[in-house]
Design an enzyme around this catalytic site. Sequence first.
Site, PDB file in Angstrom:
ATOM      1  N   ARG A 167     -50.588 -27.180   8.747  1.00  0.00           N
ATOM      2  CA  ARG A 167     -51.326 -25.696   9.905  1.00  0.00           C
ATOM      3  C   ARG A 167     -51.768 -25.293   8.999  1.00  0.00           C
ATOM      4  O   ARG A 167     -51.866 -24.769   8.130  1.00  0.00           O
ATOM      5  CB  ARG A 167     -50.247 -25.088  10.249  1.00  0.00           C
ATOM      6  CG  ARG A 167     -50.651 -24.342  11.437  1.00  0.00           C
ATOM      7  CD  ARG A 167     -50.119 -24.112  12.396  1.00  0.00           C
ATOM      8  NE  ARG A 167     -50.329 -22.548  13.121  1.00  0.00           N
ATOM      9  CZ  ARG A 167     -49.556 -21.817  13.712  1.00  0.00           C
ATOM     10  NH1 ARG A 167     -48.479 -22.185  14.445  1.00  0.00           N
ATOM     11  NH2 ARG A 167     -50.176 -20.814  14.759  1.00  0.00           N
ATOM     12  N   TYR A 175     -39.622 -28.368   5.723  1.00  0.00           N
ATOM     13  CA  TYR A 175     -40.642 -27.323   6.155  1.00  0.00           C
ATOM     14  C   TYR A 175     -40.588 -26.273   5.052  1.00  0.00           C
ATOM     15  O   TYR A 175     -40.017 -25.761   4.335  1.00  0.00           O
ATOM     16  CB  TYR A 175     -40.241 -26.350   7.099  1.00  0.00           C
ATOM     17  CG  TYR A 175     -40.757 -25.195   7.378  1.00  0.00           C
ATOM     18  CD1 TYR A 175     -41.688 -25.319   8.455  1.00  0.00           C
ATOM     19  CD2 TYR A 175     -40.460 -23.465   7.146  1.00  0.00           C
ATOM     20  CE1 TYR A 175     -42.185 -24.526   9.303  1.00  0.00           C
ATOM     21  CE2 TYR A 175     -41.335 -22.755   8.150  1.00  0.00           C
ATOM     22  CZ  TYR A 175     -42.658 -23.972   8.660  1.00  0.00           C
ATOM     23  OH  TYR A 175     -42.884 -22.220   9.220  1.00  0.00           O
ATOM     24  N   PHE A 210     -49.509 -20.773   8.337  1.00  0.00           N
ATOM     25  CA  PHE A 210     -49.191 -21.467   7.048  1.00  0.00           C
ATOM     26  C   PHE A 210     -47.966 -22.148   6.902  1.00  0.00           C
ATOM     27  O   PHE A 210     -47.128 -21.329   6.686  1.00  0.00           O
ATOM     28  CB  PHE A 210     -49.617 -20.516   5.636  1.00  0.00           C
ATOM     29  CG  PHE A 210     -48.988 -21.433   4.564  1.00  0.00           C
ATOM     30  CD1 PHE A 210     -50.171 -22.314   4.009  1.00  0.00           C
ATOM     31  CD2 PHE A 210     -47.809 -21.984   4.370  1.00  0.00           C
ATOM     32  CE1 PHE A 210     -49.813 -22.884   2.278  1.00  0.00           C
ATOM     33  CE2 PHE A 210     -47.762 -22.630   3.324  1.00  0.00           C
ATOM     34  CZ  PHE A 210     -48.810 -23.271   2.219  1.00  0.00           C
ATOM     35  N   GLU A 211     -47.742 -23.174   7.467  1.00  0.00           N
ATOM     36  CA  GLU A 211     -46.693 -24.164   7.381  1.00  0.00           C
ATOM     37  C   GLU A 211     -47.208 -25.600   7.128  1.00  0.00           C
ATOM     38  O   GLU A 211     -48.309 -26.062   7.549  1.00  0.00           O
ATOM     39  CB  GLU A 211     -46.404 -23.453   8.809  1.00  0.00           C
ATOM     40  CG  GLU A 211     -46.845 -24.522  10.757  1.00  0.00           C
ATOM     41  CD  GLU A 211     -45.527 -24.563  11.041  1.00  0.00           C
ATOM     42  OE1 GLU A 211     -44.394 -23.184  10.885  1.00  0.00           O
ATOM     43  OE2 GLU A 211     -45.904 -24.864  12.258  1.00  0.00           O
ATOM     44  N   ILE A 212     -46.280 -25.944   6.419  1.00  0.00           N
ATOM     45  CA  ILE A 212     -46.217 -27.356   5.695  1.00  0.00           C
ATOM     46  C   ILE A 212     -44.899 -28.125   6.453  1.00  0.00           C
ATOM     47  O   ILE A 212     -43.768 -27.801   6.153  1.00  0.00           O
ATOM     48  CB  ILE A 212     -46.962 -27.609   4.391  1.00  0.00           C
ATOM     49  CG1 ILE A 212     -47.474 -26.910   3.402  1.00  0.00           C
ATOM     50  CG2 ILE A 212     -46.483 -29.208   4.080  1.00  0.00           C
ATOM     51  CD1 ILE A 212     -47.990 -27.187   2.517  1.00  0.00           C
TER      52      ILE A 212
END
Length: 400
Positions: free
Chosen positions: A206, A232, A297-299
């Site tokens: 994101r 995550y 920010f997230e992967i």
Amino acid sequence: MALPKGMRVLAIITACIFLYLVVLVFQAPSEEMQMPSRAPPKKYQEWDHDPQLDPSGEPPEPLRRVEGDNYAPDNPHSDRINATILSLVRNEELNDLLQSMNDLERTWNHKFNYPWTFFNDKPFTAEFKRKTRAATKAEVRYELVPAAHWDVPSWINEDLFQESVSLLVEQKVQYMEKRSYHQMCRWNSGMFSEHPALKDTQYYWRVEPNVQFFCSVDYDVFRWMADHNKTYGFNINIYDNPESVATLWPETQKFVADHPEYVHPNNAAEWLEDSHKRPENNKIAHGYSTCHFWSNFEIGDLAFWRSKAYRDYFDHLDRAGGFFYERWGDAPVHSVALGLFEDKSKIHWFRDIGYQHIPFFNCPNSPKCSGCVTGRFTDGEKWLNREDCRPLWFKYVGMD
């Protein structure tokens, strides 16, 4: 000739003293043994924003990197996996989005060419499409958010919503009066993973408008997530405004009481419940520390948001109405769910990815980074350093 009695006594005493000293020498521990035992490595509960304590470095091997044309944008047999960069963005945010795109392309994606997927509740303009396509060699996709995913749910009482807005605006809850902000938080919390455009996608990164990336990253972060079975990845971990999530924890406790089977045995509940850092939160947030991953920010692995545990949890929260009657954000909702329903060892801090979303930074101590100050956490007043919740994460989970 015999020694006088007095001298014999003196000689005996001297000999005894000598023998005593010899015994002491042989019984004394060596210098190495006298050294105090080394303290265990810090887990950063003593974090104090000293640049020397700000860890850096890439995650453990294996690291998938560019070799020849294995990540070329037009390679039909590319090493890319089923993943996308995604952003919920409005047409008027084009310039801010281009800032974010240019940074991520420069530091990472120009090497790996993962597709960009943009979502909007309004159709994208021709200008938006033209300029974003020009910012990357990768594929770009433009998707409309369905009205059923965006509209205020039918069970939300409009009068109660307006009363709640008035009350929480007085308590200085930011964005409370913006209906679209509530809709965005709800969409990012539980609707984005259900969009038809992502139905065959597994991983996402994101990216929001007007963020910055400071460090060259030369490995495929999506493949690293897959290779290490991570669910995550986060970058910044802070406290929330307790007034904005006053009933999130009680509603969560109700849900957990009905579904104890969803709670993972290796959870991060202590991180969610710790009251040491900001005890005043507990009076308002009913036991929730308000620690959360800053989800701008997230992967992540979309499988978690599509799991029965999360879908049931989101539906419970959605019916409770807190996305509108309060200002539940996707960050605390995602974080509470991850902290309770996922194995905490599957959550990773991407310490090596330098990042800013105003006013907070993650700036590693690495020669691969430029444009930010090592160890810097905030672009604002020094008191904002107290908003850093990473010490509690390191305390209960570690550094990964």
